[in-house]
Design a protein around this motif. Structure first.
Motif, PDB file in Angstrom:
ATOM      1  N   TRP A 324     -35.899 -20.756 -22.993  1.00 12.64           N
ATOM      2  CA  TRP A 324     -35.469 -20.374 -24.334  1.00 12.64           C
ATOM      3  C   TRP A 324     -36.521 -19.519 -25.060  1.00 12.64           C
ATOM      4  N   ARG A 325     -37.242 -18.723 -24.295  1.00 10.92           N
ATOM      5  CA  ARG A 325     -38.175 -17.755 -24.865  1.00 10.92           C
ATOM      6  C   ARG A 325     -37.565 -16.369 -24.768  1.00 10.92           C
ATOM      7  N   PRO A 326     -37.977 -15.420 -25.622  1.00  9.47           N
ATOM      8  CA  PRO A 326     -37.401 -14.077 -25.544  1.00  9.47           C
ATOM      9  C   PRO A 326     -37.673 -13.414 -24.200  1.00  9.47           C
ATOM     10  N   LEU A 392     -35.737 -13.704 -36.385  1.00  2.46           N
ATOM     11  CA  LEU A 392     -36.910 -14.551 -36.206  1.00  2.46           C
ATOM     12  C   LEU A 392     -37.631 -14.246 -34.895  1.00  2.46           C
ATOM     13  N   ILE A 393     -36.882 -13.935 -33.848  1.00  2.00           N
ATOM     14  CA  ILE A 393     -37.493 -13.610 -32.561  1.00  2.00           C
ATOM     15  C   ILE A 393     -38.407 -12.394 -32.681  1.00  2.00           C
ATOM     16  N   SER A 394     -38.105 -11.492 -33.618  1.00  4.46           N
ATOM     17  CA  SER A 394     -38.948 -10.297 -33.774  1.00  4.46           C
ATOM     18  C   SER A 394     -40.364 -10.659 -34.228  1.00  4.46           C
ATOM     19  N   LEU A 395     -40.561 -11.892 -34.732  1.00  4.31           N
ATOM     20  CA  LEU A 395     -41.894 -12.339 -35.158  1.00  4.31           C
ATOM     21  C   LEU A 395     -42.712 -12.905 -34.005  1.00  4.31           C
ATOM     22  N   LEU A 396     -42.074 -13.177 -32.879  1.00  2.00           N
ATOM     23  CA  LEU A 396     -42.759 -13.834 -31.773  1.00  2.00           C
ATOM     24  C   LEU A 396     -43.583 -12.848 -30.958  1.00  2.00           C
ATOM     25  N   ARG A 397     -44.704 -13.350 -30.460  1.00  3.02           N
ATOM     26  CA  ARG A 397     -45.583 -12.549 -29.602  1.00  3.02           C
ATOM     27  C   ARG A 397     -45.677 -13.237 -28.241  1.00  3.02           C
ATOM     28  N   GLY A 437     -43.273 -20.188 -29.444  1.00  7.00           N
ATOM     29  CA  GLY A 437     -42.489 -19.010 -29.109  1.00  7.00           C
ATOM     30  C   GLY A 437     -41.171 -19.277 -28.421  1.00  7.00           C
ATOM     31  N   PHE A 438     -40.375 -20.236 -28.917  1.00  8.69           N
ATOM     32  CA  PHE A 438     -39.073 -20.495 -28.311  1.00  8.69           C
ATOM     33  C   PHE A 438     -38.040 -20.819 -29.383  1.00  8.69           C
ATOM     34  N   VAL A 439     -36.784 -20.772 -28.967  1.00  6.70           N
ATOM     35  CA  VAL A 439     -35.654 -21.104 -29.835  1.00  6.70           C
ATOM     36  C   VAL A 439     -35.172 -22.503 -29.498  1.00  6.70           C
ATOM     37  N   GLY A 440     -34.866 -23.299 -30.510  1.00  2.53           N
ATOM     38  CA  GLY A 440     -34.332 -24.636 -30.313  1.00  2.53           C
ATOM     39  C   GLY A 440     -33.219 -24.891 -31.311  1.00  2.53           C
ATOM     40  N   TRP A 441     -32.666 -26.084 -31.277  1.00  3.51           N
ATOM     41  CA  TRP A 441     -31.661 -26.455 -32.270  1.00  3.51           C
ATOM     42  C   TRP A 441     -31.850 -27.914 -32.667  1.00  3.51           C
ATOM     43  N   GLN A 442     -31.437 -28.211 -33.889  1.00  3.05           N
ATOM     44  CA  GLN A 442     -31.495 -29.568 -34.423  1.00  3.05           C
ATOM     45  C   GLN A 442     -30.377 -29.735 -35.442  1.00  3.05           C
TER      46      GLN A 442
END
Length: 457
Positions: A324-326, A392-397, A437-442
């Motif tokens: 779940w990382r870009p 939000l992903i655009s902020l990840l490095r 640096g990943f996407v999750g859900w809650q």
């Protein structure tokens, strides 16, 4: 409206062989907690019997209630419902297993954690274990999913269902495994009664290795196929190898004898890491890499309309890998505004809050926070909104190397878990972990931060 005792059930968190764990709400004040309800599965009940399982359940609750430590989850209530016991404890949305992306295929690679963070999580775990061991209690199931992570980024040890008191004997079937594969010490797998504090420390060493490298050591130190952590993480050296080798030695006599000894060695390792960081940060910065065309591979402008996305579709819709990382990172072109409150990314045409909410909020509260920004014309603008996952992903490095850690961050690092406007269901939404640096859900009640965004006109 289903209830257990006076508590309203808000969802099932998980289940084990002895009980189910629910997310519950206390009526009147709306306090969210976790409730563990005695409800053994048929196989476990057949192996141990209902009476023995009930005794273990009550002993677990009594054990947890007797421990008072900031790194151990706290018991809030105990009662019975329909002649079955239950206990209530603190609820935390995150745990280390979810954060590193560990799955039921434990041997599969996971996400790494930054060295300084891995050190801190391990230190907190050892502090909690020191309290337990002083009380004569051995946990016997330390693993990432049994380490809850609070909104303040602190560890809480939970799930004492397999713990035992010093001198206590295990009276279950001889073929019943105690502990979790890979994390259970060899002597514990052979004979649960042989497990003492060194078995818990073995599990801590395995987790530390996994946090630093993203994999598990599938062979013991000394085996020709064993890979020291320094061979998997370029930020590490033989000091880390020596620490890990001792932590996960097959022979308990070669491990650290107790939590204070392991803590002392960990603190020495942390000082070594700090010294290495200071040396690295005094060195000239390396030449920047050649310009990347990664940003050209992404359709701009980024989507700002919220979506409802099922998890099985998330990888394709959001452009994510198995963890779940870009799959692709954008190349930002940031410009801090004079007031220091907002940052413009000229590559995406987005304007961001530099910080965001000071406290954690539920997803539905996030909308109120954004409305407040617009009413107050924060940064001179009234078009703030909750960002999409794409934004939000655009902020990840990409994962950081040591030299990059020497650069002061542009954005406030206090806001680690940030809500998106994209929903998973009618009761859950997606968030982005900025640090890992990943996407999750809650579900909507999870306590995360808000960082609002708007578009350049």
């Amino acid at each position: 409206m289903k209830r257990i005792g006076r508590y309203i059930i808000r969802g099932l968190i998980g289940r084990g062989g002895m009980a189910k764990i629910f997310k519950v709400e206390l009526p009147g004040i709306g306090k969210i907690s976790a409730l563990k309800y005695f409800d053994p599965d048929p196989l476990t009940e057949k192996l141990l019997g209902e009476n023995r399982l009930r005794d273990l359940f009550v002993t677990e609750a009594r054990t947890m209630a007797g421990l008072n430590h900031p790194n151990i989850v706290a018991i809030q209530d105990f009662d019975e419902h329909e002649e079955k016991p239950f206990y209530v404890m603190e609820f935390f949305a995150n745990n280390l297993g979810t954060m590193i992306g560990e799955s039921y295929r434990t041997e599969k690679p996971s996400r790494r954690i930054a060295v300084h963070k891995a050190l801190e999580y391990t230190r907190q775990t050892l502090n909690g274990l020191a309290c337990m061991h002083d009380a004569g209690i051995y946990h016997r199931d330390i693993k990432p999913f049994n380490l809850l992570v609070t909104a303040w980024d602190t560890i809480r040890i939970c799930d004492f269902g397999l713990s035992k008191l010093r001198g206590e004997s295990f009276d279950g079937p001889a073929n019943l495994n105690v502990g979790s594969p890979y994390y259970a010490a060899p002597e514990q797998e052979k004979n649960p009664d042989a497990a003492d504090q060194r078995a818990d420390l073995y599990a801590v060493g395995m987790m530390f290795y996994r946090m630093l490298t993203g994999v598990l050591p599938l062979h013991a130190p000394g085996h020709k196929s064993y890979r020291p952590p320094s061979r998997l993480n370029s930020d590490l050296d033989n000091h880390w190898d020596h620490f890990i080798d001792r932590s996960i030695s097959v022979d308990p006599g070669d491990r650290f004898p107790d939590s204070p000894s392991m803590l002392q060695a960990l603190d020495k390792l942390a000082r070594h890491w700090q010294d290495q960081m200071e040396i690295a940060c005094r060195l000239p910065s390396p030449d920047p890499p050649p310009p990347s065309d990664a940003v050209d591979k992404v359709r701009l402008p980024l989507r700002h309309a919220p979506l409802k996305v099922y998890p099985r579709q998330a990888g394709r819709v959001f452009g994510l890998d198995r963890l779940w990382r870009p799959k692709t990172y954008l190349r930002p072109d940031y410009n801090m505004k004079p007031d220091g409150q907002i940052v413009e990314d000229r590559s995406t045409g987005l304007i961001w809050q530099r910080s965001g909410s000071k406290t954690c909020l539920g997803w539905q509260q996030a909308a109120g926070y954004v409305d407040h920004l617009n009413r107050e014309a924060f940064g001179g603008r009234r078009d703030w909104r909750l960002p999409t996952v794409d934004e939000l992903i655009s902020l990840l490095r990409p994962p950081q190397e040591t030299q990059q850690l020497c650069i002061a961050p542009l954005f406030d690092t206090h806001q680690r878990w940030i809500w998106s406007s994209d929903r998973r269901s009618f009761i859950a939404a997606y968030y982005v972990d900025i640090e890992l640096g990943f996407v999750g859900w809650q579900d909507f009640s999870a306590p995360f931060y808000v960082r609002a965004v708007c578009s350049v006109e």
